[in-house]
Motif scaffolding. Structure first.
Motif, PDB file in Angstrom:
ATOM      1  N   GLY A  77       0.828  -1.194   0.000  1.00  0.00           N
ATOM      2  CA  GLY A  77       0.000   0.000   0.000  1.00  0.00           C
ATOM      3  C   GLY A  77       0.864   1.246   0.000  1.00  0.00           C
ATOM      4  O   GLY A  77       2.039   1.213  -0.363  1.00  0.00           O
ATOM      5  N   THR A  78       0.295   2.334   0.449  1.00  0.00           N
ATOM      6  CA  THR A  78       1.023   3.600   0.488  1.00  0.00           C
ATOM      7  C   THR A  78       1.132   4.172   1.893  1.00  0.00           C
ATOM      8  O   THR A  78       1.887   5.102   2.115  1.00  0.00           O
ATOM      9  CB  THR A  78       0.324   4.640  -0.416  1.00  0.00           C
ATOM     10  OG1 THR A  78      -1.026   4.798   0.030  1.00  0.00           O
ATOM     11  CG2 THR A  78       0.348   4.203  -1.867  1.00  0.00           C
ATOM     12  N   ASP A  79       0.384   3.617   2.847  1.00  0.00           N
ATOM     13  CA  ASP A  79       0.361   4.139   4.211  1.00  0.00           C
ATOM     14  C   ASP A  79       1.234   3.278   5.116  1.00  0.00           C
ATOM     15  O   ASP A  79       0.855   2.162   5.492  1.00  0.00           O
ATOM     16  CB  ASP A  79      -1.082   4.166   4.725  1.00  0.00           C
ATOM     17  CG  ASP A  79      -1.200   4.786   6.107  1.00  0.00           C
ATOM     18  OD1 ASP A  79      -0.185   5.302   6.630  1.00  0.00           O
ATOM     19  OD2 ASP A  79      -2.314   4.761   6.668  1.00  0.00           O
ATOM     20  N   TRP A  80       2.413   3.801   5.476  1.00  0.00           N
ATOM     21  CA  TRP A  80       3.349   3.059   6.321  1.00  0.00           C
ATOM     22  C   TRP A  80       2.788   2.855   7.727  1.00  0.00           C
ATOM     23  O   TRP A  80       3.209   1.954   8.442  1.00  0.00           O
ATOM     24  CB  TRP A  80       4.692   3.784   6.390  1.00  0.00           C
ATOM     25  CG  TRP A  80       5.439   3.764   5.096  1.00  0.00           C
ATOM     26  CD1 TRP A  80       5.447   4.739   4.153  1.00  0.00           C
ATOM     27  CD2 TRP A  80       6.265   2.717   4.596  1.00  0.00           C
ATOM     28  NE1 TRP A  80       6.230   4.355   3.086  1.00  0.00           N
ATOM     29  CE2 TRP A  80       6.757   3.128   3.338  1.00  0.00           C
ATOM     30  CE3 TRP A  80       6.647   1.472   5.086  1.00  0.00           C
ATOM     31  CZ2 TRP A  80       7.600   2.339   2.567  1.00  0.00           C
ATOM     32  CZ3 TRP A  80       7.493   0.684   4.319  1.00  0.00           C
ATOM     33  CH2 TRP A  80       7.959   1.112   3.071  1.00  0.00           C
ATOM     34  N   GLY A  81       1.838   3.651   8.140  1.00  0.00           N
ATOM     35  CA  GLY A  81       1.246   3.512   9.459  1.00  0.00           C
ATOM     36  C   GLY A  81       0.403   2.251   9.613  1.00  0.00           C
ATOM     37  O   GLY A  81       0.126   1.813  10.725  1.00  0.00           O
ATOM     38  N   LYS A  82      -0.016   1.648   8.508  1.00  0.00           N
ATOM     39  CA  LYS A  82      -0.810   0.419   8.567  1.00  0.00           C
ATOM     40  C   LYS A  82       0.048  -0.816   8.744  1.00  0.00           C
ATOM     41  O   LYS A  82      -0.472  -1.906   8.928  1.00  0.00           O
ATOM     42  CB  LYS A  82      -1.661   0.287   7.306  1.00  0.00           C
ATOM     43  CG  LYS A  82      -2.756   1.322   7.246  1.00  0.00           C
ATOM     44  CD  LYS A  82      -3.658   1.102   6.072  1.00  0.00           C
ATOM     45  CE  LYS A  82      -4.758   2.162   6.084  1.00  0.00           C
ATOM     46  NZ  LYS A  82      -5.597   2.057   4.906  1.00  0.00           N
ATOM     47  N   GLY A  83       1.352  -0.661   8.664  1.00  0.00           N
ATOM     48  CA  GLY A  83       2.253  -1.789   8.864  1.00  0.00           C
ATOM     49  C   GLY A  83       3.324  -1.840   7.794  1.00  0.00           C
ATOM     50  O   GLY A  83       3.347  -1.035   6.866  1.00  0.00           O
ATOM     51  N   ILE A  84       4.213  -2.818   7.955  1.00  0.00           N
ATOM     52  CA  ILE A  84       5.324  -2.991   7.019  1.00  0.00           C
ATOM     53  C   ILE A  84       5.359  -4.456   6.597  1.00  0.00           C
ATOM     54  O   ILE A  84       5.224  -5.357   7.419  1.00  0.00           O
ATOM     55  CB  ILE A  84       6.663  -2.580   7.669  1.00  0.00           C
ATOM     56  CG1 ILE A  84       6.625  -1.106   8.047  1.00  0.00           C
ATOM     57  CG2 ILE A  84       7.831  -2.874   6.738  1.00  0.00           C
ATOM     58  CD1 ILE A  84       7.848  -0.624   8.807  1.00  0.00           C
ATOM     59  N   GLY A 111       8.968   6.707  -0.050  1.00  0.00           N
ATOM     60  CA  GLY A 111       8.068   6.363  -1.149  1.00  0.00           C
ATOM     61  C   GLY A 111       7.173   5.204  -0.767  1.00  0.00           C
ATOM     62  O   GLY A 111       6.674   5.119   0.346  1.00  0.00           O
ATOM     63  N   THR A 112       6.981   4.273  -1.699  1.00  0.00           N
ATOM     64  CA  THR A 112       6.114   3.136  -1.425  1.00  0.00           C
ATOM     65  C   THR A 112       6.892   1.855  -1.156  1.00  0.00           C
ATOM     66  O   THR A 112       6.326   0.888  -0.665  1.00  0.00           O
ATOM     67  CB  THR A 112       5.168   2.880  -2.618  1.00  0.00           C
ATOM     68  OG1 THR A 112       5.965   2.665  -3.788  1.00  0.00           O
ATOM     69  CG2 THR A 112       4.228   4.053  -2.825  1.00  0.00           C
TER      70      THR A 112
END
Length: 160
Positions: A77-84, A111-112
């Motif tokens: 995805g694009t949101d690093w806050g949702k996990g890695i 980036g992504t």
């Protein structure tokens, strides 16, 4: 003969409640900042460890390993806050996933996606910045250089 009665008077109880409320009013904001500092230290260490893991796996497998923002077990995805998510580029095999971080916190990444080659090099260097409650003045960071070196970066950077 007179007996002593045990108990509190209303005045003693009111004084105790007043003193306790003053102490809590002063202490609670300090506890919040302590909790945020512990949370940011724990999570930036988690990011550092997962990046080190990804680099080590790239060298061990002899293949390109990617680090990306988590969207699902098989996609980025694009949101690093949702996990890695860490996965081997060939075959899209997931090696490890970190669940999402605190919803109040902001995380910016390079980036992504971040890539480690089979030699442990990273053709695209980048910085991960973790801002507790979105505050730049308490943020910490981890940087990845093009040589694959992973270090703690400078503090107090703004999350973009």
């Amino acid at each position: 003969m007179r007996k002593n009665k045990n108990g509190f008077t209303l005045v003693e109880l009111m004084v105790t409640i007043t003193v306790a409320s003053i102490i809590l009013t002063i202490g609670i904001p300090s506890l919040v900042s302590v909790y945020e500092n512990v949370r940011v230290n724990r999570n930036i260490e988690k990011i550092n460890n997962i990046l080190t893991f990804a680099r080590n796996q790239a060298v061990s497998y002899g293949r390109t390993v990617n680090v990306c923002a988590y969207a699902s077990a098989t996609s980025c995805g694009t949101d690093w806050g949702k996990g890695i998510r860490i996965y081997v580029a060939t075959g899209n095999k997931t090696l490890r996933v970190i669940d999402g971080f605190n919803n109040n916190d902001a995380i910016s990444g390079p980036g992504t996606e971040l890539t480690f080659s089979s030699e442990g090099l990273s053709p695209s260097n980048g910085t991960f910045i973790y801002c507790p409650s979105g505050k730049a003045n308490a943020s910490k960071s981890v940087t990845v250089s093009s040589s694959g070196l992973i270090n703690y970066g400078t503090d107090n950077q703004a999350c973009s």
